[in-house]
Scaffold this motif. Structure first.
Motif, PDB file in Angstrom:
ATOM      1  N   PRO A 175      -2.312  -6.275  -2.463  1.00 53.78           N
ATOM      2  CA  PRO A 175      -2.502  -5.459  -3.653  1.00 53.78           C
ATOM      3  C   PRO A 175      -1.809  -4.128  -3.465  1.00 53.78           C
ATOM      4  O   PRO A 175      -1.390  -3.792  -2.367  1.00 53.78           O
ATOM      5  CB  PRO A 175      -4.025  -5.261  -3.696  1.00 53.78           C
ATOM      6  N   LYS A 176      -1.659  -3.388  -4.543  1.00 56.93           N
ATOM      7  CA  LYS A 176      -1.031  -2.080  -4.407  1.00 56.93           C
ATOM      8  C   LYS A 176      -1.935  -1.136  -3.618  1.00 56.93           C
ATOM      9  O   LYS A 176      -3.144  -1.257  -3.645  1.00 56.93           O
ATOM     10  CB  LYS A 176      -0.732  -1.495  -5.787  1.00 56.93           C
ATOM     11  N   ALA A 177      -1.320  -0.200  -2.915  1.00 61.37           N
ATOM     12  CA  ALA A 177      -2.098   0.741  -2.114  1.00 61.37           C
ATOM     13  C   ALA A 177      -2.715   1.788  -3.004  1.00 61.37           C
ATOM     14  O   ALA A 177      -2.173   2.148  -4.046  1.00 61.37           O
ATOM     15  CB  ALA A 177      -1.188   1.407  -1.079  1.00 61.37           C
ATOM     16  N   SER A 178      -3.878   2.292  -2.579  1.00 57.13           N
ATOM     17  CA  SER A 178      -4.563   3.314  -3.368  1.00 57.13           C
ATOM     18  C   SER A 178      -4.092   4.687  -2.920  1.00 57.13           C
ATOM     19  O   SER A 178      -4.758   5.386  -2.192  1.00 57.13           O
ATOM     20  CB  SER A 178      -6.082   3.192  -3.188  1.00 57.13           C
ATOM     21  N   THR A 179      -2.847   5.036  -3.351  1.00 56.51           N
ATOM     22  CA  THR A 179      -2.255   6.315  -3.004  1.00 56.51           C
ATOM     23  C   THR A 179      -2.084   7.137  -4.263  1.00 56.51           C
ATOM     24  O   THR A 179      -2.093   6.599  -5.375  1.00 56.51           O
ATOM     25  CB  THR A 179      -0.876   6.117  -2.337  1.00 56.51           C
ATOM     26  N   PRO A 180      -1.903   8.481  -4.137  1.00 52.80           N
ATOM     27  CA  PRO A 180      -1.716   9.316  -5.327  1.00 52.80           C
ATOM     28  C   PRO A 180      -0.530   8.833  -6.140  1.00 52.80           C
ATOM     29  O   PRO A 180       0.498   8.450  -5.596  1.00 52.80           O
ATOM     30  CB  PRO A 180      -1.470  10.714  -4.736  1.00 52.80           C
ATOM     31  N   LYS A 181      -0.644   8.856  -7.476  1.00 61.40           N
ATOM     32  CA  LYS A 181       0.393   8.314  -8.344  1.00 61.40           C
ATOM     33  C   LYS A 181       0.733   9.336  -9.421  1.00 61.40           C
ATOM     34  O   LYS A 181      -0.090  10.129  -9.817  1.00 61.40           O
ATOM     35  CB  LYS A 181      -0.087   7.018  -9.019  1.00 61.40           C
ATOM     36  N   ASP A 193      -4.175  -3.793 -13.956  1.00 61.05           N
ATOM     37  CA  ASP A 193      -5.620  -3.985 -14.006  1.00 61.05           C
ATOM     38  C   ASP A 193      -6.003  -4.808 -15.224  1.00 61.05           C
ATOM     39  O   ASP A 193      -6.874  -5.675 -15.168  1.00 61.05           O
ATOM     40  CB  ASP A 193      -6.340  -2.632 -14.066  1.00 61.05           C
ATOM     41  N   GLU A 194      -5.329  -4.525 -16.374  1.00 58.41           N
ATOM     42  CA  GLU A 194      -5.642  -5.265 -17.597  1.00 58.41           C
ATOM     43  C   GLU A 194      -5.250  -6.730 -17.445  1.00 58.41           C
ATOM     44  O   GLU A 194      -5.962  -7.633 -17.869  1.00 58.41           O
ATOM     45  CB  GLU A 194      -4.885  -4.639 -18.766  1.00 58.41           C
ATOM     46  N   GLU A 195      -4.105  -6.966 -16.792  1.00 55.91           N
ATOM     47  CA  GLU A 195      -3.604  -8.327 -16.664  1.00 55.91           C
ATOM     48  C   GLU A 195      -4.466  -9.159 -15.729  1.00 55.91           C
ATOM     49  O   GLU A 195      -4.713 -10.334 -15.961  1.00 55.91           O
ATOM     50  CB  GLU A 195      -2.164  -8.279 -16.149  1.00 55.91           C
ATOM     51  N   HIS A 196      -4.939  -8.554 -14.646  1.00 62.78           N
ATOM     52  CA  HIS A 196      -5.710  -9.280 -13.636  1.00 62.78           C
ATOM     53  C   HIS A 196      -7.209  -9.081 -13.777  1.00 62.78           C
ATOM     54  O   HIS A 196      -7.967  -9.567 -12.958  1.00 62.78           O
ATOM     55  CB  HIS A 196      -5.281  -8.825 -12.238  1.00 62.78           C
ATOM     56  N   GLY A 197      -7.645  -8.379 -14.805  1.00 65.53           N
ATOM     57  CA  GLY A 197      -9.060  -8.027 -14.906  1.00 65.53           C
ATOM     58  C   GLY A 197      -9.998  -9.215 -14.929  1.00 65.53           C
ATOM     59  O   GLY A 197     -11.140  -9.111 -14.521  1.00 65.53           O
ATOM     60  N   ASP A 198      -9.508 -10.382 -15.438  1.00 69.16           N
ATOM     61  CA  ASP A 198     -10.360 -11.564 -15.521  1.00 69.16           C
ATOM     62  C   ASP A 198     -10.191 -12.495 -14.331  1.00 69.16           C
ATOM     63  O   ASP A 198     -10.789 -13.562 -14.289  1.00 69.16           O
ATOM     64  CB  ASP A 198     -10.050 -12.344 -16.812  1.00 69.16           C
ATOM     65  N   TYR A 208     -11.443  -9.250 -10.123  1.00 69.31           N
ATOM     66  CA  TYR A 208     -10.363  -8.525  -9.459  1.00 69.31           C
ATOM     67  C   TYR A 208     -10.601  -7.026  -9.559  1.00 69.31           C
ATOM     68  O   TYR A 208     -11.066  -6.521 -10.570  1.00 69.31           O
ATOM     69  CB  TYR A 208      -9.033  -8.877 -10.132  1.00 69.31           C
ATOM     70  N   ALA A 209     -10.283  -6.316  -8.481  1.00 69.28           N
ATOM     71  CA  ALA A 209     -10.343  -4.844  -8.484  1.00 69.28           C
ATOM     72  C   ALA A 209      -9.129  -4.332  -7.723  1.00 69.28           C
ATOM     73  O   ALA A 209      -8.831  -4.800  -6.625  1.00 69.28           O
ATOM     74  CB  ALA A 209     -11.634  -4.349  -7.840  1.00 69.28           C
ATOM     75  N   PHE A 213      -8.459  -5.246  -1.147  1.00 64.61           N
ATOM     76  CA  PHE A 213      -7.397  -6.120  -0.637  1.00 64.61           C
ATOM     77  C   PHE A 213      -7.660  -7.556  -1.065  1.00 64.61           C
ATOM     78  O   PHE A 213      -8.734  -8.102  -0.834  1.00 64.61           O
ATOM     79  CB  PHE A 213      -7.318  -6.042   0.888  1.00 64.61           C
ATOM     80  N   TRP A 214      -6.680  -8.167  -1.691  1.00 66.37           N
ATOM     81  CA  TRP A 214      -6.768  -9.556  -2.130  1.00 66.37           C
ATOM     82  C   TRP A 214      -5.631 -10.366  -1.525  1.00 66.37           C
ATOM     83  O   TRP A 214      -4.579  -9.816  -1.200  1.00 66.37           O
ATOM     84  CB  TRP A 214      -6.658  -9.641  -3.660  1.00 66.37           C
TER      85      TRP A 214
END
Length: 254
Positions: A175-181, A193-198, A208-209, A213-214
């Motif tokens: 998954p993408k890293a949780s870094t400042p964007k 997030d919208e695409e993978h939310g389900d 999915y969150a 890490f997935w």
């Protein structure tokens, strides 16, 4: 085992957490730890039960001796049928009994602590939002996750599809890293997030969150929390083809 110590949740939220934790333990026994579980269910032993505990651990043991027991008891004698049917069918049977036991325990707590009609309904709805153990073990949860993912993908715009395609080789494992964007990156994250939310984890059934890490199975193409299948980002870097526990265990027993 510490997980077997008495624990009495008293609110709807506490009972649901207890349900999820016990469920996670049983799912682990029937998927990730299936080899160990299989060995412990020796048909030569006495009546054995599969217990899930509030600390997400599992145990195969004899039923409680006290009558009546402190909590509802799981199905007796799951070990006797182990060698009398295909392993897949046996695990599915144990899963069904596990689902029935979890509901019995949850509504035992509800009755004991006086849940009213509204509380019981809310508890059931929370439980019903999760895939059953049977659905996870038999592959039904994976099918649902694929269908939801397919619907989400078809409803996505072409720009989303293009943005997802970029770096898909890397994102299939990480998954993408949780870094400042910056603002542009935030926009892309919202689309992802919208695409993978389900999308549901094939092991625990949770959504999915983006901050977790997935990892995706290269065989069945179902996503899993790394923690559910005991894969860390560092370990995933060295895996050329990842096979989830269910795909790994798809073989006929002698």
């Amino acid at each position: 085992m510490d997980g077997s110590q008495p624990y009495n949740p008293r609110t709807v939220e506490e009972v649901f957490r207890d349900f999820k934790s016990r469920r996670a333990g049983i799912i682990r026994a029937l998927t990730t730890d299936v080899e160990e579980f299989y060995q412990q269910c020796d048909p030569e032993k006495e009546n054995l039960c599969l217990y899930g505990y509030p600390n997400e651990q599992w145990e195969v043991n004899l039923p409680a001796e006290e009558v009546p027991p402190e909590l509802p008891e799981p199905a007796l004698g799951i070990n006797f049928a182990r060698d009398g049917m295909p392993e897949k069918d046996w695990l599915a049977l144990v899963a069904v009994h596990g689902d029935a036991w979890l509901l019995a325990v949850a509504f035992y707590f509800g009755a004991r602590f006086g849940f009213d009609k509204a509380d019981r309904k809310r508890l059931f709805n929370m439980i019903n939002d999760l895939p059953t153990i049977f659905e996870v073990v038999s592959g039904g949860a994976k099918k649902q996750a694929k269908e939801k993912s397919s619907v989400s993908n078809h409803s996505s715009s072409k720009s989303k599809s293009n943005s997802k395609a970029k770096g898909s080789e890397q994102q299939s494992k990480f998954p993408k890293a949780s870094t400042p964007k910056d603002d542009d990156e935030d926009g892309l994250d919202e689309e992802e997030d919208e695409e993978h939310g389900d999308t549901l984890c094939g092991s625990c059934g949770e959504n999915y969150a983006s901050d977790e890490f997935w990892i995706c199975c290269d065989i069945c193409e179902v996503w899993f929390h790394g923690s559910c299948v005991k894969i860390t980002p560092a370990r995933a870097e060295h895996i050329k083809q990842y096979k989830c526990p269910a795909c790994t265990n798809k073989r006929v027993r002698p």
